[in-house]
Design a protein around this motif. Sequence first.
Motif, PDB file in Angstrom:
ATOM      1  N   ALA A 220      57.229  -6.718  66.074  1.00  0.00           N
ATOM      2  CA  ALA A 220      57.592  -5.504  66.812  1.00  0.00           C
ATOM      3  C   ALA A 220      58.004  -5.847  68.243  1.00  0.00           C
ATOM      4  CB  ALA A 220      56.420  -4.528  66.818  1.00  0.00           C
ATOM      5  N   ALA A 221      57.281  -6.788  68.873  1.00  0.00           N
ATOM      6  CA  ALA A 221      57.650  -7.205  70.230  1.00  0.00           C
ATOM      7  C   ALA A 221      59.016  -7.890  70.247  1.00  0.00           C
ATOM      8  CB  ALA A 221      56.584  -8.145  70.787  1.00  0.00           C
ATOM      9  N   LEU A 222      59.316  -8.664  69.205  1.00  0.00           N
ATOM     10  CA  LEU A 222      60.637  -9.317  69.112  1.00  0.00           C
ATOM     11  C   LEU A 222      61.746  -8.280  68.972  1.00  0.00           C
ATOM     12  CD1 LEU A 222      59.841 -12.380  66.792  1.00  0.00           C
ATOM     13  CD2 LEU A 222      60.427 -12.438  69.233  1.00  0.00           C
ATOM     14  N   ALA A 223      61.487  -7.194  68.259  1.00  0.00           N
ATOM     15  CA  ALA A 223      62.498  -6.143  68.129  1.00  0.00           C
ATOM     16  C   ALA A 223      62.825  -5.548  69.493  1.00  0.00           C
ATOM     17  CB  ALA A 223      61.997  -5.064  67.172  1.00  0.00           C
ATOM     18  N   ASP A 224      61.786  -5.338  70.323  1.00  0.00           N
ATOM     19  CA  ASP A 224      62.023  -4.810  71.672  1.00  0.00           C
ATOM     20  C   ASP A 224      62.842  -5.795  72.505  1.00  0.00           C
ATOM     21  OD1 ASP A 224      60.579  -2.563  71.034  1.00  0.00           O
ATOM     22  OD2 ASP A 224      58.688  -3.329  71.850  1.00  0.00           O
ATOM     23  N   LEU A 225      62.514  -7.094  72.422  1.00  0.00           N
ATOM     24  CA  LEU A 225      63.260  -8.100  73.181  1.00  0.00           C
ATOM     25  C   LEU A 225      64.715  -8.153  72.739  1.00  0.00           C
ATOM     26  CD1 LEU A 225      60.731 -11.093  73.407  1.00  0.00           C
ATOM     27  CD2 LEU A 225      61.365  -9.472  75.204  1.00  0.00           C
ATOM     28  N   ASP A 226      64.947  -8.113  71.438  1.00  0.00           N
ATOM     29  CA  ASP A 226      66.322  -8.151  70.921  1.00  0.00           C
ATOM     30  C   ASP A 226      67.112  -6.945  71.410  1.00  0.00           C
ATOM     31  OD1 ASP A 226      65.716 -10.477  69.613  1.00  0.00           O
ATOM     32  OD2 ASP A 226      65.495  -9.563  67.626  1.00  0.00           O
ATOM     33  N   ARG A 227      66.473  -5.778  71.417  1.00  0.00           N
ATOM     34  CA  ARG A 227      67.162  -4.567  71.849  1.00  0.00           C
ATOM     35  C   ARG A 227      67.526  -4.648  73.341  1.00  0.00           C
ATOM     36  NH1 ARG A 227      63.760  -1.476  70.153  1.00  0.00           N
ATOM     37  NH2 ARG A 227      62.555  -1.059  72.043  1.00  0.00           N
ATOM     38  N   ASP A 258      50.845  -9.580  75.376  1.00  0.00           N
ATOM     39  CA  ASP A 258      50.354  -8.918  76.582  1.00  0.00           C
ATOM     40  C   ASP A 258      51.439  -8.051  77.210  1.00  0.00           C
ATOM     41  OD1 ASP A 258      47.767  -9.811  76.500  1.00  0.00           O
ATOM     42  OD2 ASP A 258      48.105 -11.554  77.771  1.00  0.00           O
ATOM     43  N   GLU A 259      52.659  -8.580  77.241  1.00  0.00           N
ATOM     44  CA  GLU A 259      53.770  -7.821  77.828  1.00  0.00           C
ATOM     45  C   GLU A 259      54.059  -6.579  76.996  1.00  0.00           C
ATOM     46  OE1 GLU A 259      58.466  -8.434  79.101  1.00  0.00           O
ATOM     47  OE2 GLU A 259      57.247 -10.138  78.466  1.00  0.00           O
ATOM     48  N   ALA A 260      54.002  -6.734  75.672  1.00  0.00           N
ATOM     49  CA  ALA A 260      54.280  -5.589  74.804  1.00  0.00           C
ATOM     50  C   ALA A 260      53.234  -4.499  74.967  1.00  0.00           C
ATOM     51  CB  ALA A 260      54.350  -6.046  73.354  1.00  0.00           C
ATOM     52  N   GLN A 261      51.968  -4.916  75.235  1.00  0.00           N
ATOM     53  CA  GLN A 261      50.883  -3.948  75.352  1.00  0.00           C
ATOM     54  C   GLN A 261      50.602  -3.551  76.789  1.00  0.00           C
ATOM     55  OE1 GLN A 261      47.524  -5.524  73.225  1.00  0.00           O
ATOM     56  NE2 GLN A 261      48.639  -5.683  71.281  1.00  0.00           N
ATOM     57  N   GLY A 262      51.370  -4.144  77.732  1.00  0.00           N
ATOM     58  CA  GLY A 262      51.238  -3.759  79.128  1.00  0.00           C
ATOM     59  C   GLY A 262      49.956  -4.218  79.771  1.00  0.00           C
ATOM     60  N   THR A 263      49.389  -5.363  79.302  1.00  0.00           N
ATOM     61  CA  THR A 263      48.134  -5.845  79.881  1.00  0.00           C
ATOM     62  C   THR A 263      48.353  -6.964  80.884  1.00  0.00           C
ATOM     63  OG1 THR A 263      47.869  -7.413  78.045  1.00  0.00           O
ATOM     64  CG2 THR A 263      46.831  -5.240  77.821  1.00  0.00           C
ATOM     65  N   GLY A 264      49.606  -7.324  81.150  1.00  0.00           N
ATOM     66  CA  GLY A 264      49.866  -8.380  82.119  1.00  0.00           C
ATOM     67  C   GLY A 264      49.764  -9.738  81.495  1.00  0.00           C
ATOM     68  N   GLY A 265      50.064 -10.765  82.282  1.00  0.00           N
ATOM     69  CA  GLY A 265      50.127 -12.101  81.731  1.00  0.00           C
ATOM     70  C   GLY A 265      49.002 -13.005  82.141  1.00  0.00           C
ATOM     71  N   THR A 266      47.968 -12.498  82.808  1.00  0.00           N
ATOM     72  CA  THR A 266      46.900 -13.383  83.222  1.00  0.00           C
ATOM     73  C   THR A 266      46.064 -13.787  82.040  1.00  0.00           C
ATOM     74  OG1 THR A 266      45.542 -11.474  83.716  1.00  0.00           O
ATOM     75  CG2 THR A 266      46.757 -12.456  85.549  1.00  0.00           C
ATOM     76  N   GLY A 267      45.622 -15.030  82.049  1.00  0.00           N
ATOM     77  CA  GLY A 267      44.914 -15.546  80.885  1.00  0.00           C
ATOM     78  C   GLY A 267      43.429 -15.432  81.047  1.00  0.00           C
TER      79      GLY A 267
END
Length: 478
Positions: A220-227, A258-267
């Motif tokens: 699903a995240a890949l679909a958003d990136l492709d779009r 994380d980007e798809a769910q809006g939680t940021g990229g911190t590990g």
Amino acid sequence: MSTPVTSEPRAMIARVRRVRAAAVTAEVELFVLAAEWADAHPEVAVPHPAGCAGPCPDDPEGFSDPLIPSWSWSAAAPLGAALGRTTHAARLLIRDALIVRHRLPRIWARVLACQVEPWRARRIAKAVVGRPRDVSDWLDDHLAPVAHTVGPQVLDRLVDEAMLRLHPEEREQAQLDELDRRHATLHPDSINDSAIAEMTLRADWKDLADFDRTLSQVAAALADLDRLAGLPGDSLDVRRARAVGILADPAQALALLDEAQGTGGTGGTGGTGGTVDRPLRKRIQLVLHVTPDHLAGRDPVARNGTLGRAELDQTVRDWCGRTDTHLTVLPVLDLADHTTTEAYEVRGRTRERVDLIAGTCVFPWCARPARRCDHDHVVPHEGGGSTCECNLAPLCRHHHRLKTHAGWRYTPVETGRWLWSDPHGQQFLRDHTGTLDVTPHEPTDRGQHRRAATGSPPTAPPGCRVPAARSPGVRSSR
């Protein structure tokens, strides 16, 4: 003299039903003849063990089953020749007929009455091969009332449940053996000129379910990136295959999710050094059917509501005790509850309750899981139908269209039971056990309509044998 050909749909359906009834009667007679042929060609029995927990290693096809009569080694050849089948096929037919007659007597009685077709009885007989007598007795008791509707998946589940209940130690050992056969294998020989290859996975069901869910999330995240990139959209299958490559780099997969769910990229997973707490992605939701025996520890078998199959209670404990999984405990669902809302959308507990009551799409003979179906208002919402358990039913998309556009109609007899009518006068009673054909022989046959409402088995067609009543506890033996 041939029957005049007619193109009137109702008359054609009537002819189809007559021909089918004649075919069933003939198949029943052949099935009975196979057993009688064995009776006419006896052989001195050779002592055998009392049955194995699985197929016996020295007799995997069950020809020497100690619970059925033995027959002459030469008996199958002439029977097979008369049927136009191989000798081995005739041996299997004899074996199945004898297993049903001697190990599944209640199902045999329904076969004689033409209420269960021989091919269905043979499928059950094959599942009994090599099983101990208590397993076949349990299956006969539980399957006889619904043998005319049971499909291979339900049959496999019931065999598993019988083994879990009656032979839990053997089944637990079998599960331990299966753990040693887990693998993830890349097949280099499968690569083709486009560099596409295959890989197979064999693992714990929960691990595979979590992996499957994560593949879909990455897809699903890949679909958003492709779009966003203006690229043509790939199919879901292709995106799931691409997701495997993303998951090969855990850091990339985590950043993407994380980007798809809006939680940021911190590990990180908690607490110190600038890290953030990140909720566990792997989750488990179990639908447990609890009885007093479960609570008292007397029943070692739980039911997996997602797959509709039995599991050892230790397996459920293992899943719930895993530290890598978020376990959510939801309130108890009482299937006898009744909730009504004026809203059209079916939500939350009402939806779950409807799915649990029906189990599958409620169209005749359909087996698509309810959780993958539309939820239809039997009485349309715009026509005053309420959104409640007694007016909702799961229908897969194709059968939903048939009900809406092709003249099929159904009415609830009671919660969890529906009476269907097609445009040509056929009627079918459907509930969680399967489908019963209750089409009246004549439209004015009130007795048949009463049977439709109660779910009683239809009268046996002419030529079928209606066996005399016998005690359910009496079983044939050698």
